[in-house]
Scaffold this active site. Structure first.
Site, short mmCIF file in Angstrom:
data_model
loop_
_atom_site.label_atom_id
_atom_site.label_comp_id
_atom_site.label_asym_id
_atom_site.label_seq_id
_atom_site.Cartn_x
_atom_site.Cartn_y
_atom_site.Cartn_z
N GLY A 135 5.94 -13.70 -13.77
CA GLY A 135 4.71 -14.40 -14.16
C GLY A 135 4.36 -14.09 -15.61
CG ASP A 189 8.78 -7.43 -5.49
OD1 ASP A 189 8.54 -6.31 -5.01
OD2 ASP A 189 8.07 -8.43 -5.28
NE ARG A 202 3.17 3.94 19.05
CZ ARG A 202 2.46 5.02 19.37
NH1 ARG A 202 1.98 5.80 18.44
NH2 ARG A 202 2.25 5.31 20.63
CG HIS A 204 -0.50 -1.34 -3.54
ND1 HIS A 204 -0.93 -2.07 -2.46
CD2 HIS A 204 -0.43 -2.19 -4.58
CE1 HIS A 204 -1.14 -3.32 -2.84
NE2 HIS A 204 -0.84 -3.42 -4.13
NE ARG A 213 2.28 -2.37 -7.78
CZ ARG A 213 1.48 -3.43 -7.57
NH1 ARG A 213 1.94 -4.47 -6.91
NH2 ARG A 213 0.25 -3.45 -8.01
O1 F6P Z 1 5.48 -8.14 -7.32
C1 F6P Z 1 5.40 -6.82 -7.03
C2 F6P Z 1 4.52 -6.58 -5.83
O2 F6P Z 1 4.44 -5.19 -5.61
C3 F6P Z 1 4.96 -7.30 -4.55
O3 F6P Z 1 5.99 -6.66 -3.87
C4 F6P Z 1 3.67 -7.36 -3.80
O4 F6P Z 1 3.65 -8.42 -2.87
C5 F6P Z 1 2.67 -7.58 -4.87
O5 F6P Z 1 3.20 -7.04 -6.05
C6 F6P Z 1 1.33 -6.96 -4.57
O6 F6P Z 1 0.46 -7.28 -5.55
P1 F6P Z 1 -1.02 -6.73 -5.64
O7 F6P Z 1 -0.93 -5.34 -6.16
O8 F6P Z 1 -1.69 -7.65 -6.56
O9 F6P Z 1 -1.58 -6.75 -4.26
#
Ligand code: F6P
Length: 367
Positions: A125, A148, A285, A291, A294
């Site tokens: 994006g 991703d 389960r 997140h 991340r």
């Molecule tokens: O594009 C990376 C990503 O971590 C995706 O795997 C996930 O769907 C999205 O971002 C989540 O985005 P946000 O943090 O805006 O919820």
């Protein structure tokens, strides 16, 4: 006599979702700029919003600001996926949300502030935005980022390997508890449209089933695989599912007004429900990692890749090679045009060697 600052000005932006390694890119750009001597680096806070806002929210990236940040997760510049200058959200007096293209005004402002070049660190994006701004005359360079791994013009993006490591650590933990209770464990990992994290985690962990957006699966076939394993006396099942996979053609998530994209999450529980409806008797389960994948510190590989990307991005600035995006291909850090970079999405291809690898070690895709 007034001494003039003859240094050129570089603006760094981090846009879209965050990802481990962003700070390592920022640090590498700033260190390269400092070493060169002719440039000063600045950062716009919260992607382009730092420039758009009045007053502007821009920080000078001094030595003390970037010291040791390559180890830290997130981005010191903050980020957003709600600040696309091509479709900028503005609440009207009547409460309606209207999206307007403010890119021309944005470029004018960047030029007026005296910036000679912009480096935009972001995913597909963000790089689509970079390309549009480049076409409108901005001196911009892209650096790819995303956990991703869904950008096709680079073999890998930083942050992806860290996310896979986090998911694999979680998977390993789930295996021991699954084995103790003879349970079916479902691990939901990120992956909006591409199942790379799920595929890598399934192979690294040794899953029985791997369910990804690119491979439509059959619930009855999944139930059959589970039953077969219990029949064979193996006792437990570990499933990895990407959040963007679909059940009966449905994506599971929530969509709120103003959201850039649907907030995925919940497919693991939906899968559990469907399997129970199909009569799977074992205890199922679900763990949704979300997140966590991340956050935190990037693994060594991602710090190194991010640092190499930052160094390359500054090199492209010096060469005035604008409209390009740094990439990593066949063990070489290089670049491609932004236009090429955003042309194709990096889906998991059915012919990819890792699909073959997974199948060969007995992982089912639920077909
Ligand atoms: O594009 C990376 C990503 O971590 C995706 O795997 C996930 O769907 C999205 O971002 C989540 O985005 P946000 O943090 O805006 O919820």
């Amino acid at each position: 006599m007034k001494v003039q600052n003859m240094k050129k000005k570089l603006l760094i932006i981090t846009g879209g979702g965050d990802c481990p390694g962003l700070n390592a890119v920022i640090r590498a750009i700033c260190k390269s700029a400092k070493k060169h001597g002719g440039w000063e680096a600045y950062g716009s806070i919260e992607a382009f919003n730092g420039i758009i806002s009045e007053p502007v929210n821009i920080v000078k990236l001094t030595k003390s600001k970037i010291k040791g940040i390559h180890v830290k997760g997130g981005t010191i510049l903050k980020t957003t996926n709600k600040g696309n200058p091509l479709a900028y959200p503005k609440v009207q007096d009547n409460g309606d949300l209207v999206y307007t293209d403010i890119s021309k005004e944005l470029i004018k402002k960047i030029n007026k502030l005296g910036f000679d070049a912009v480096i935009n660190i972001g995913g597909d994006g963000s790089q689509t935005i970079s390309q549009a701004l480049f076409e409108k005359g901005l001196n911009i360079i892209g650096v790819p980022k995303t956990i991703d791994n869904d950008l096709s013009s680079t073999d890998i993006t930083f942050g992806f390997s860290t996310a896979v490591q986090i998911a694999t650590d979680a998977f390993d933990k789930l295996v021991t508890t699954a084995a103790s209770h003879n349970r079916v464990m479902i691990l939901e990992v990120m992956g909006r449209d591409a199942g790379w994290i799920a595929l890598h985690t399934a192979i690294a962990g040794g899953a029985e089933l791997c369910l990804i957006p690119e491979v439509p699966f059959n619930l009855k076939s999944i139930a059959k695989t589970i039953r077969k394993r219990y029949r064979n006396g193996q006792g437990f099942v570990n499933i990895v599912i990407a959040e963007g996979a679909k059940i009966n053609d449905l994506t599971i998530g929530t969509n709120e007004a103003g959201d850039y994209h649907i907030k995925l999450g919940g497919i693991g529980n939906a899968l559990r429900y469907e399997l129970e409806q199909l009569g799977v008797e074992q205890d199922i389960r679900v763990t949704t990692l979300g997140h966590i994948q991340r956050g935190g510190t990037p693994i060594a590989f991602d710090r190194i890749l991010a640092t190499a990307f930052g160094v390359k991005a500054f090199e492209l600035v010096l060469e005035e090679n604008f409209g390009t995006m740094v990439n990593y291909h066949n063990n070489i850090v290089s670049y491609t045009s932004l236009k090429e970079a955003v042309k194709k999405y990096n889906f998991v291809d059915a012919k990819h060697y890792l699909i073959k690898t997974a199948k060969a070690v007995g992982i089912s895709f639920g077909i």
